[in-house]
Design a protein around this motif. Sequence first.
Motif, PDB file in Angstrom:
ATOM      1  N   ILE A  36       0.843  -1.196   0.000  1.00 54.63           N
ATOM      2  CA  ILE A  36       0.000   0.000   0.000  1.00 54.63           C
ATOM      3  C   ILE A  36       0.882   1.251   0.000  1.00 54.63           C
ATOM      4  CG2 ILE A  36      -1.584   1.374   1.428  1.00 54.63           C
ATOM      5  CD1 ILE A  36      -2.879  -1.320   2.255  1.00 54.63           C
ATOM      6  N   HIS A  37       1.901   1.233   0.835  1.00 51.24           N
ATOM      7  CA  HIS A  37       2.827   2.367   0.889  1.00 51.24           C
ATOM      8  C   HIS A  37       3.509   2.574  -0.467  1.00 51.24           C
ATOM      9  CE1 HIS A  37       5.736   5.214   2.399  1.00 51.24           C
ATOM     10  NE2 HIS A  37       6.724   4.439   1.980  1.00 51.24           N
ATOM     11  N   ALA A  38       3.898   1.486  -1.122  1.00 55.48           N
ATOM     12  CA  ALA A  38       4.549   1.588  -2.437  1.00 55.48           C
ATOM     13  C   ALA A  38       3.600   2.197  -3.464  1.00 55.48           C
ATOM     14  CB  ALA A  38       5.018   0.210  -2.899  1.00 55.48           C
ATOM     15  N   LEU A  39       2.336   1.780  -3.445  1.00 59.14           N
ATOM     16  CA  LEU A  39       1.367   2.322  -4.401  1.00 59.14           C
ATOM     17  C   LEU A  39       1.060   3.789  -4.114  1.00 59.14           C
ATOM     18  CD1 LEU A  39      -1.121  -0.646  -4.898  1.00 59.14           C
ATOM     19  CD2 LEU A  39       0.831   0.025  -6.316  1.00 59.14           C
ATOM     20  N   GLN A  40       1.004   4.152  -2.844  1.00 60.97           N
ATOM     21  CA  GLN A  40       0.777   5.552  -2.498  1.00 60.97           C
ATOM     22  C   GLN A  40       1.957   6.414  -2.932  1.00 60.97           C
ATOM     23  OE1 GLN A  40      -0.015   5.043   1.695  1.00 60.97           O
ATOM     24  NE2 GLN A  40      -2.231   5.125   1.383  1.00 60.97           N
ATOM     25  N   ARG A  41       3.143   5.875  -2.789  1.00 61.71           N
ATOM     26  CA  ARG A  41       4.336   6.602  -3.240  1.00 61.71           C
ATOM     27  C   ARG A  41       4.329   6.747  -4.765  1.00 61.71           C
ATOM     28  NH1 ARG A  41       8.609   8.550  -0.719  1.00 61.71           N
ATOM     29  NH2 ARG A  41      10.452   8.838  -2.001  1.00 61.71           N
ATOM     30  N   LEU A  42       3.921   5.672  -5.445  1.00 63.05           N
ATOM     31  CA  LEU A  42       3.821   5.711  -6.901  1.00 63.05           C
ATOM     32  C   LEU A  42       2.784   6.743  -7.335  1.00 63.05           C
ATOM     33  CD1 LEU A  42       4.800   4.401  -9.549  1.00 63.05           C
ATOM     34  CD2 LEU A  42       3.011   2.688  -9.248  1.00 63.05           C
ATOM     35  N   GLU A  43       1.672   6.790  -6.622  1.00 63.37           N
ATOM     36  CA  GLU A  43       0.634   7.781  -6.909  1.00 63.37           C
ATOM     37  C   GLU A  43       1.165   9.205  -6.734  1.00 63.37           C
ATOM     38  OE1 GLU A  43      -3.664   9.238  -5.086  1.00 63.37           O
ATOM     39  OE2 GLU A  43      -2.744   7.415  -4.339  1.00 63.37           O
ATOM     40  N   THR A  44       1.945   9.433  -5.695  1.00 58.61           N
ATOM     41  CA  THR A  44       2.529  10.751  -5.463  1.00 58.61           C
ATOM     42  C   THR A  44       3.495  11.121  -6.579  1.00 58.61           C
ATOM     43  OG1 THR A  44       2.317  10.453  -3.081  1.00 58.61           O
ATOM     44  CG2 THR A  44       3.869  12.132  -3.828  1.00 58.61           C
ATOM     45  N   GLU A  45       4.323  10.168  -6.984  1.00 56.34           N
ATOM     46  CA  GLU A  45       5.290  10.433  -8.060  1.00 56.34           C
ATOM     47  C   GLU A  45       4.574  10.782  -9.363  1.00 56.34           C
ATOM     48  OE1 GLU A  45       8.579  10.601  -8.250  1.00 56.34           O
ATOM     49  OE2 GLU A  45       9.010  10.085  -6.174  1.00 56.34           O
ATOM     50  N   ILE A  46       3.509  10.053  -9.674  1.00 55.10           N
ATOM     51  CA  ILE A  46       2.788  10.291 -10.928  1.00 55.10           C
ATOM     52  C   ILE A  46       1.960  11.571 -10.841  1.00 55.10           C
ATOM     53  CG2 ILE A  46       0.940   9.422 -12.422  1.00 55.10           C
ATOM     54  CD1 ILE A  46       1.947   6.585 -11.765  1.00 55.10           C
ATOM     55  N   GLY A  47       1.222  11.710  -9.738  1.00 59.05           N
ATOM     56  CA  GLY A  47       0.271  12.808  -9.636  1.00 59.05           C
ATOM     57  C   GLY A  47       0.874  14.149  -9.334  1.00 59.05           C
ATOM     58  N   TYR A  48       1.816  14.191  -8.409  1.00 59.38           N
ATOM     59  CA  TYR A  48       2.318  15.479  -7.963  1.00 59.38           C
ATOM     60  C   TYR A  48       3.721  15.775  -8.469  1.00 59.38           C
ATOM     61  CZ  TYR A  48      -1.726  14.853  -5.055  1.00 59.38           C
ATOM     62  OH  TYR A  48      -2.992  14.629  -4.634  1.00 59.38           O
ATOM     63  N   GLY A  49       4.455  14.714  -8.812  1.00 59.91           N
ATOM     64  CA  GLY A  49       5.792  14.918  -9.340  1.00 59.91           C
ATOM     65  C   GLY A  49       5.834  14.966 -10.851  1.00 59.91           C
ATOM     66  N   PHE A  50       4.694  14.655 -11.475  1.00 61.74           N
ATOM     67  CA  PHE A  50       4.596  14.615 -12.936  1.00 61.74           C
ATOM     68  C   PHE A  50       5.711  13.751 -13.543  1.00 61.74           C
ATOM     69  CE2 PHE A  50       2.435  18.521 -11.712  1.00 61.74           C
ATOM     70  CZ  PHE A  50       1.253  18.406 -12.410  1.00 61.74           C
ATOM     71  N   THR A  51       5.999  12.653 -12.860  1.00 58.94           N
ATOM     72  CA  THR A  51       7.074  11.761 -13.266  1.00 58.94           C
ATOM     73  C   THR A  51       6.528  10.716 -14.230  1.00 58.94           C
ATOM     74  OG1 THR A  51       7.952  12.042 -11.029  1.00 58.94           O
ATOM     75  CG2 THR A  51       8.913  10.293 -12.357  1.00 58.94           C
ATOM     76  N   PRO A  52       7.238  10.433 -15.306  1.00 55.92           N
ATOM     77  CA  PRO A  52       6.804   9.357 -16.210  1.00 55.92           C
ATOM     78  C   PRO A  52       6.767   8.020 -15.464  1.00 55.92           C
ATOM     79  CG  PRO A  52       8.527  10.674 -17.227  1.00 55.92           C
ATOM     80  CD  PRO A  52       8.415  11.130 -15.808  1.00 55.92           C
ATOM     81  N   LEU A  53       5.903   7.123 -15.910  1.00 57.98           N
ATOM     82  CA  LEU A  53       5.650   5.875 -15.192  1.00 57.98           C
ATOM     83  C   LEU A  53       6.903   5.044 -14.919  1.00 57.98           C
ATOM     84  CD1 LEU A  53       3.481   4.179 -13.853  1.00 57.98           C
ATOM     85  CD2 LEU A  53       3.011   3.135 -16.059  1.00 57.98           C
ATOM     86  N   PRO A  54       7.757   4.765 -15.887  1.00 56.40           N
ATOM     87  CA  PRO A  54       8.948   3.949 -15.577  1.00 56.40           C
ATOM     88  C   PRO A  54       9.859   4.595 -14.528  1.00 56.40           C
ATOM     89  CG  PRO A  54       8.610   4.031 -17.938  1.00 56.40           C
ATOM     90  CD  PRO A  54       7.654   5.018 -17.330  1.00 56.40           C
ATOM     91  N   GLU A  55      10.035   5.906 -14.610  1.00 56.05           N
ATOM     92  CA  GLU A  55      10.865   6.602 -13.632  1.00 56.05           C
ATOM     93  C   GLU A  55      10.185   6.633 -12.265  1.00 56.05           C
ATOM     94  OE1 GLU A  55      12.852  11.008 -12.975  1.00 56.05           O
ATOM     95  OE2 GLU A  55      12.193  10.413 -14.989  1.00 56.05           O
ATOM     96  N   ALA A  56       8.862   6.796 -12.255  1.00 51.18           N
ATOM     97  CA  ALA A  56       8.120   6.797 -10.989  1.00 51.18           C
ATOM     98  C   ALA A  56       8.229   5.436 -10.300  1.00 51.18           C
ATOM     99  CB  ALA A  56       6.656   7.135 -11.249  1.00 51.18           C
ATOM    100  N   ILE A  57       8.194   4.373 -11.081  1.00 47.92           N
ATOM    101  CA  ILE A  57       8.330   3.032 -10.508  1.00 47.92           C
ATOM    102  C   ILE A  57       9.724   2.852  -9.916  1.00 47.92           C
ATOM    103  CG2 ILE A  57       8.468   0.582 -11.118  1.00 47.92           C
ATOM    104  CD1 ILE A  57       6.088   1.059 -12.974  1.00 47.92           C
ATOM    105  N   ALA A  58      10.743   3.301 -10.624  1.00 46.67           N
ATOM    106  CA  ALA A  58      12.121   3.184 -10.124  1.00 46.67           C
ATOM    107  C   ALA A  58      12.308   3.981  -8.840  1.00 46.67           C
ATOM    108  CB  ALA A  58      13.103   3.654 -11.191  1.00 46.67           C
TER     109      ALA A  58
END
Length: 172
Positions: A36-58
């Motif tokens: 859950i924490h990993a998915l929330q972090r991924l959501e933050t990277e995508i939503g607020y960091g405007f990070t592309p998906l592969p970079e957000a996953i890394a």
Amino acid sequence: MVELVGATLILFAGTMIGWQQAARYAARPRQIRQLIHALQRLETEIGYGFTPLPEAIARSAAHVPEPAASILQAVNGRLSGSGELTFRESWEAALLDAWPHTAMRQPEQSALVRLGHNLGISDREDQMKHLKLAVQQLQFEEDAARHDSARYVKMWRSLGVLTAALIVILIL
């Protein structure tokens, strides 16, 4: 003397089997919480960091504990390793490879597979909605896992010892 050593080994083995099963029940809620924490972090990277998906996953994989980190790292490795796989295929293959090394069960895997079907094919807001939905599903599973843990940990510990004691009694 040999009988005593054999009885001790049987008691030890039965106890360890029971404790190992109890540890799996105890680890499941913790691993779901980490996921859950990993998915929330991924959501933050995508939503607020405007990070592309592969970079957000890394980035997310670098900041979460195992086994969630290994799942995300496997996805990232498959995405960067060959351009032949789609995100969905990379996600599912990484889940299938990493899943046997976790204490999690089929409902958590199903929620993550459904998430993988929707990530990477829509805009940022839609991906955030799917991540939130997956987090809600995993939170429900975490509650069920906590209930199971409280219910079955003591049972498995006792069952291992008592089964081993029964076997020793029957053999002697």
